[in-house]
Design an enzyme around this catalytic site. Structure first.
Site, PDB file in Angstrom:
ATOM      1  N   GLU A 113       0.844  -1.203   0.000  1.00  0.00           N
ATOM      2  CA  GLU A 113       0.000   0.000   0.000  1.00  0.00           C
ATOM      3  C   GLU A 113       0.870   1.241   0.000  1.00  0.00           C
ATOM      4  O   GLU A 113       2.033   1.188   0.371  1.00  0.00           O
ATOM      5  CB  GLU A 113      -0.859   0.070   1.281  1.00  0.00           C
ATOM      6  CG  GLU A 113      -1.331  -1.235   1.742  1.00  0.00           C
ATOM      7  CD  GLU A 113      -2.104  -1.167   3.048  1.00  0.00           C
ATOM      8  OE1 GLU A 113      -2.178  -0.099   3.674  1.00  0.00           O
ATOM      9  OE2 GLU A 113      -2.633  -2.217   3.401  1.00  0.00           O
ATOM     10  N   LYS A 115       2.169   4.648   1.540  1.00  0.00           N
ATOM     11  CA  LYS A 115       2.294   5.210   2.877  1.00  0.00           C
ATOM     12  C   LYS A 115       1.910   6.685   2.775  1.00  0.00           C
ATOM     13  O   LYS A 115       2.645   7.492   2.206  1.00  0.00           O
ATOM     14  CB  LYS A 115       3.721   5.054   3.386  1.00  0.00           C
ATOM     15  CG  LYS A 115       3.885   5.490   4.820  1.00  0.00           C
ATOM     16  CD  LYS A 115       5.250   5.079   5.347  1.00  0.00           C
ATOM     17  CE  LYS A 115       5.397   5.313   6.828  1.00  0.00           C
ATOM     18  NZ  LYS A 115       5.143   6.675   7.246  1.00  0.00           N
ATOM     19  N   ASP A 117       1.269  10.457   3.792  1.00  0.00           N
ATOM     20  CA  ASP A 117       2.058  11.321   4.656  1.00  0.00           C
ATOM     21  C   ASP A 117       1.183  12.410   5.272  1.00  0.00           C
ATOM     22  O   ASP A 117       1.147  13.547   4.812  1.00  0.00           O
ATOM     23  CB  ASP A 117       3.202  11.944   3.851  1.00  0.00           C
ATOM     24  CG  ASP A 117       4.264  12.523   4.754  1.00  0.00           C
ATOM     25  OD1 ASP A 117       4.236  12.247   5.958  1.00  0.00           O
ATOM     26  OD2 ASP A 117       5.123  13.259   4.244  1.00  0.00           O
ATOM     27  N   TYR A 226      -6.715   0.373   7.801  1.00  0.00           N
ATOM     28  CA  TYR A 226      -6.562  -0.705   8.780  1.00  0.00           C
ATOM     29  C   TYR A 226      -7.883  -0.887   9.526  1.00  0.00           C
ATOM     30  O   TYR A 226      -8.340   0.048  10.175  1.00  0.00           O
ATOM     31  CB  TYR A 226      -5.436  -0.293   9.743  1.00  0.00           C
ATOM     32  CG  TYR A 226      -4.920  -1.370  10.684  1.00  0.00           C
ATOM     33  CD1 TYR A 226      -5.003  -2.726  10.375  1.00  0.00           C
ATOM     34  CD2 TYR A 226      -4.309  -1.005  11.887  1.00  0.00           C
ATOM     35  CE1 TYR A 226      -4.495  -3.676  11.241  1.00  0.00           C
ATOM     36  CE2 TYR A 226      -3.796  -1.951  12.758  1.00  0.00           C
ATOM     37  CZ  TYR A 226      -3.899  -3.287  12.424  1.00  0.00           C
ATOM     38  OH  TYR A 226      -3.392  -4.223  13.280  1.00  0.00           O
ATOM     39  N   LYS A 312      10.553   3.585   2.991  1.00  0.00           N
ATOM     40  CA  LYS A 312      10.393   5.021   2.726  1.00  0.00           C
ATOM     41  C   LYS A 312      11.143   5.391   1.455  1.00  0.00           C
ATOM     42  O   LYS A 312      12.287   4.958   1.262  1.00  0.00           O
ATOM     43  CB  LYS A 312      10.957   5.826   3.894  1.00  0.00           C
ATOM     44  CG  LYS A 312      10.252   5.525   5.204  1.00  0.00           C
ATOM     45  CD  LYS A 312       9.325   6.625   5.614  1.00  0.00           C
ATOM     46  CE  LYS A 312      10.076   7.707   6.304  1.00  0.00           C
ATOM     47  NZ  LYS A 312       9.252   8.627   7.042  1.00  0.00           N
ATOM     48  N   CYS A 407      22.101  44.632   8.614  1.00  0.00           N
ATOM     49  CA  CYS A 407      21.382  44.454   7.349  1.00  0.00           C
ATOM     50  C   CYS A 407      22.362  44.569   6.171  1.00  0.00           C
ATOM     51  O   CYS A 407      23.116  45.544   6.094  1.00  0.00           O
ATOM     52  CB  CYS A 407      20.286  45.517   7.230  1.00  0.00           C
ATOM     53  SG  CYS A 407      19.444  45.444   5.638  1.00  0.00           S
ATOM     54  N   CYS A 410      21.369  47.948   4.178  1.00  0.00           N
ATOM     55  CA  CYS A 410      21.435  49.317   4.692  1.00  0.00           C
ATOM     56  C   CYS A 410      22.285  49.449   5.941  1.00  0.00           C
ATOM     57  O   CYS A 410      22.452  50.554   6.463  1.00  0.00           O
ATOM     58  CB  CYS A 410      20.028  49.853   4.951  1.00  0.00           C
ATOM     59  SG  CYS A 410      19.238  49.068   6.351  1.00  0.00           S
ATOM     60  N   CYS A 425      15.391  43.434   9.633  1.00  0.00           N
ATOM     61  CA  CYS A 425      15.977  44.761   9.558  1.00  0.00           C
ATOM     62  C   CYS A 425      14.848  45.732   9.911  1.00  0.00           C
ATOM     63  O   CYS A 425      13.824  45.772   9.219  1.00  0.00           O
ATOM     64  CB  CYS A 425      16.485  45.056   8.146  1.00  0.00           C
ATOM     65  SG  CYS A 425      16.820  46.823   7.935  1.00  0.00           S
ATOM     66  N   CYS A 431      15.365  51.259   4.067  1.00  0.00           N
ATOM     67  CA  CYS A 431      16.159  50.122   3.594  1.00  0.00           C
ATOM     68  C   CYS A 431      15.691  49.796   2.163  1.00  0.00           C
ATOM     69  O   CYS A 431      14.504  49.511   1.952  1.00  0.00           O
ATOM     70  CB  CYS A 431      15.952  48.949   4.545  1.00  0.00           C
ATOM     71  SG  CYS A 431      16.794  47.452   4.055  1.00  0.00           S
TER      72      CYS A 431
HETATM   73  S1  IVH Z   1      -0.510   0.675   8.951  1.00  0.00           S
HETATM   74  C1  IVH Z   1       0.422  -1.382  12.893  1.00  0.00           C
HETATM   75  N1  IVH Z   1      -0.731   1.668   6.540  1.00  0.00           N
HETATM   76  O1  IVH Z   1       2.652   5.411   8.924  1.00  0.00           O
HETATM   77  C2  IVH Z   1       0.319  -0.754  11.570  1.00  0.00           C
HETATM   78  N2  IVH Z   1       0.234   3.035   8.237  1.00  0.00           N
HETATM   79  O2  IVH Z   1       4.791   4.370  11.342  1.00  0.00           O
HETATM   80  C3  IVH Z   1      -0.426   0.501  11.583  1.00  0.00           C
HETATM   81  N3  IVH Z   1       0.800   5.298   7.490  1.00  0.00           N
HETATM   82  O3  IVH Z   1       1.489   5.902  12.152  1.00  0.00           O
HETATM   83  C4  IVH Z   1      -0.165   1.398  10.469  1.00  0.00           C
HETATM   84  N4  IVH Z   1       0.113   5.066   5.418  1.00  0.00           N
HETATM   85  O4  IVH Z   1       0.305   7.147  10.336  1.00  0.00           O
HETATM   86  C5  IVH Z   1      -0.311   1.881   7.804  1.00  0.00           C
HETATM   87  N5  IVH Z   1      -1.042   2.433   4.387  1.00  0.00           N
HETATM   88  C6  IVH Z   1      -0.637   2.641   5.627  1.00  0.00           C
HETATM   89  C7  IVH Z   1      -0.094   3.884   6.039  1.00  0.00           C
HETATM   90  C8  IVH Z   1       0.345   4.035   7.367  1.00  0.00           C
HETATM   91  C9  IVH Z   1       0.648   5.887   6.299  1.00  0.00           C
HETATM   92  C10 IVH Z   1       1.406   5.964   8.664  1.00  0.00           C
HETATM   93  C11 IVH Z   1       0.622   5.841   9.931  1.00  0.00           C
HETATM   94  C12 IVH Z   1       1.531   5.219  10.940  1.00  0.00           C
HETATM   95  C13 IVH Z   1       2.875   5.356  10.292  1.00  0.00           C
HETATM   96  C14 IVH Z   1       3.701   4.113  10.559  1.00  0.00           C
END
Ligand code: IVH
Length: 669
Positions: A113, A115, A117, A226, A312, A407, A410, A425, A431
């Site tokens: 999946e 991740k 942000d 989740y 990451k 600055c 000036c 400044c 200025c």
């Molecule tokens: S699963 C026990 N799935 O990444 C597993 N986390 O350090 C629970 N995050 O705090 C997390 N995308 O905020 C999971 N597809 C994804 C995610 C995800 C982002 C974040 C989440 C979590 C951190 C993991």
């Protein structure tokens, strides 16, 4: 009879939940915004008339409230663990092999999946209704942000479909989409407020705001990843999420179940590129063993599960040499240190300069000229220096970078205001970049909108000594500028005519054009309505200024400081002599009365004769003040058809009078 009403309310709620889902989760609305609003108003009306049917999960609950609320601390039923992070493909292979070994040769699938942000959230549903939303906090307990979360349209308040457990948790990420983030920062820049560094900070800052109306206005989004609880429909994590999509949750369509390492690497490599086209920020890939039974077998370590890992993406980073540090002076006098680098390729562009932000960051990096430094382009807009490669230092270390004290433009001694990271400044009126910046701001589109003049022309006129401040513009003659820098006589005449025409620009835009710190277009508009002329504004006390809507202590102090400076007073009087609009126009001043003097009025509900904004204007035109929230200071409430139940309760408790539209209009007639 009442049963029929209840049916109607239920019908409207179901339909509105569905339309909300179509719009925010599926991105596929099936009715017009107007029809949606009409239905919403109908429901609001009914809920107002029949408070016995008020329901916490009604679609009407998404608007938020401006009543400040402290967050309750809540213990998580299941701790919110974090994931083990890695940046290396070797670690991914190791994870895969370890899982294989621990499962003793059993077949297994890895759900891959994105991740996301943002900031994580845990949602509790009972009998299909959202009952609580809690931030991660320290993993053991977090803040109860339910009221804020209810304003996020992608999060269902009530579930649809069937088969969800009586009680379960949904975890996911609250996100600020890139477009919302960019717009928000643009507005903050205009108001000279500090910018959010990235969408993650903006999302978490917003989610923790104590004003849920503000949260509602920030247009957050959310993906859930989740499902947690007993009696889930499937053993597979992926399958449960597909089911959750049918209950109304926003689930990413970009998950994939993989069986081999090769499939996993293909997924990673594909999304490392493709993620740049997504509307929200992502910073990696999460790999999860799909079977919940196998997850339980693999179990957790103290900090993170053994069944999942986060890969990451490498923040795009390059190593290059720091040649020198220069300092830019902005329009407000803020000093930005800039690293001048050996040119280096970074995510498709050549980077020669990067921001060093402020003195503390430079000190923290222990930066020396000639150092090899890491430049990154993460979620941030401007590349930044994130580290120094100390191994590549030679004994003959270059000079240590220490922040300037004067600055660069000036020579004035720099100052650092309490609570601010930046140096300034303070020589605002003499200025050069501050003067040029002030003139550029003055002529800009939202201010005096002077055609034909741009930053280069301002720079040229300034260098030639033709202008020293905005008032000098009004003395310019076409003969003086004709022929400068290949300027034809037609352009010269255009510029002078453009300047002359700006004399018609209304009072509020003139206020904005003055460039008073923290006074953006919106504040200037309100000030232009609240004060009859510049003398009233200049003479206003802090209390008077703060009684104006949207003006807090910071803005009030800035206005007072501006008019306390002799040079500004002189500028204003020269601009006045030049014929600019320094008082409210006839139409604005019309109907001005004192009938609501010293009255603090809250507007609530839906109105028959005028819009809310018109009522706001009427209150101000009659000397009253409109505020958003009810307190002991409220004089009365102007209530329309369906005043919010929370406001009603509060008003009753404080014994505050509720006036109808008719009563109010009679009062000011
Ligand atoms: S699963 C026990 N799935 O990444 C597993 N986390 O350090 C629970 N995050 O705090 C997390 N995308 O905020 C999971 N597809 C994804 C995610 C995800 C982002 C974040 C989440 C979590 C951190 C993991």
């Amino acid at each position: 009879m009442d049963l029929l009403i209840k049916d109607k309310i239920d019908q409207l709620r179901t339909a509105l939940h569905q339309h909300n889902y179509n719009y925010y989760v599926l991105n596929a609305p099936t009715i017009s915004d107007k029809d949606f609003d009409d239905m919403m108003h109908e429901l609001q009306d009914l809920e107002e008339q029949y408070p016995e049917y008020v329901d916490e999960t009604s679609p009407t609950m998404r608007v938020g409230s401006d009543l400040s609320s402290e967050f309750k601390q809540v213990k998580h039923k299941y701790p919110m663990l974090s994931l083990a992070n890695t940046y290396s493909e070797d670690d991914v292979s190791e994870f895969y092999e370890r899982v294989k070994g621990l499962l003793g040769g059993e077949n297994f699938e890895i759900c891959c999946e994105l991740k996301f942000d943002g900031t994580s959230i845990s949602l509790t549903y009972e009998q299909g209704r959202l009952v609580q939303a809690v931030t991660r906090g320290d993993g053991e307990q977090g803040d109860d942000v339910t009221n804020n979360v209810k304003t996020i349209h992608a999060i269902p308040l009530k579930l649809t479909g069937t088969g969800y457990p009586d009680s379960f948790e949904m975890r996911g990420e609250v996100l600020m989409p890139w477009t919302v983030f960019e717009q928000l920062n643009k507005e903050r820049e205009e108001r000279e407020e500090p910018l959010f560094a990235n969408p993650r900070n903006a999302a978490s800052g917003t989610l923790k705001s104590q004003n849920s109306q503000l949260v509602a206005s920030r247009k957050l989004d959310s993906y859930l990843y989740y499902v947690l609880g007993e009696n889930l429909p499937h053993d597979g994590h992926y399958e449960n999420l597909q089911e959750a999509a049918r209950w109304g949750f926003k689930i990413s369509k970009n998950m994939k179940k993989c069986r081999t390492l090769q499939e996993i690497f293909d997924y990673i490599n594909y999304w490392d590129i493709e993620r740049k086209n997504l509307p929200v920020a992502t910073d990696g890939i999460v790999l999860k063993v799909n079977s919940r039974r196998q997850q339980l077998n693999l179990a957790n370590t103290a900090k993170s599960p053994r069944w999942a890992i986060a890969y990451k993406f490498q923040a795009e980073r390059a190593l290059t040499r720091l040649n020198k540090v220069t300092y830019q002076v902005g329009r407000t006098g803020a000093i930005t240190p800039v690293a001048n680098l050996d040119p280096v390729q970074l995510s498709g562009t050549v980077v020669k300069r990067a921001s060093l932000h402020n003195a503390d960051i430079i000190e923290g990096l222990d930066l020396h000229i000639g150092d090899m430094v890491y430049v990154e382009k993460g979620g941030e807009i401007i590349p930044k220096i994130t580290g120094v490669d100390k191994n590549s230092r030679t004994p003959e270390l270059g000079e240590k970078v220490s922040f300037i004290t004067q600055c660069p433009e000036c020579g004035t001694e720099l100052v650092r205001y309490e609570g601010e990271a930046a140096h300034y400044c303070p020589n605002q009126t003499a200025c050069p970049p501050q003067i040029k910046g002030m003139i550029e701001h003055f002529i800009s589109r939202k201010a005096m909108n002077i055609d034909g003049l741009g930053p280069e022309t301002v720079d040229l006129f300034y260098r030639l000594g033709l202008i020293h401040d905005p008032a000098d513009l009004y003395d310019l003659k076409a003969v003086q500028i004709k022929g400068l820098d290949r300027m034809g006589s037609k352009s010269a005449v255009n510029i002078v005519e453009g300047i002359a025409k700006s004399r018609e620009i209304p009072f509020d835009r003139v206020i904005f054009a003055l460039g008073i710190r923290f006074v953006g277009t919106t504040t200037a508009k309100i000030l232009g309505k609240s004060f009859a002329n510049i003398d009233q504004l200049a003479g206003a006390s802090k209390e008077q200024l703060m009684s104006v809507e949207e003006v807090g202590e910071k803005i009030a102090q800035s206005i007072i400081d501006y008019f306390a400076d002799e040079k500004n007073i002189r500028l204003v009087s020269r601009l006045r002599l030049a014929g600019l609009q320094f008082s409210r126009s006839e139409s604005d001043t019309a109907q001005q009365t004192d009938k609501l003097k010293d009255q603090v009025i809250v507007i609530s509900g839906v109105f028959k004769y005028h819009s809310r904004d018109e009522y706001k204007e009427l209150i101000e035109k009659n000397g009253g003040k409109n505020t958003g929230s009810i307190s002991a200071k409220t004089s009365f409430i102007l209530a329309g058809e369906n005043m919010g139940p929370a406001k009603y309760e509060k008003a009753k408790k404080l014994g505050i009078e509720i006036k109808s539209e008719d009563d109010f209009l009679e009062l000011i007639s």
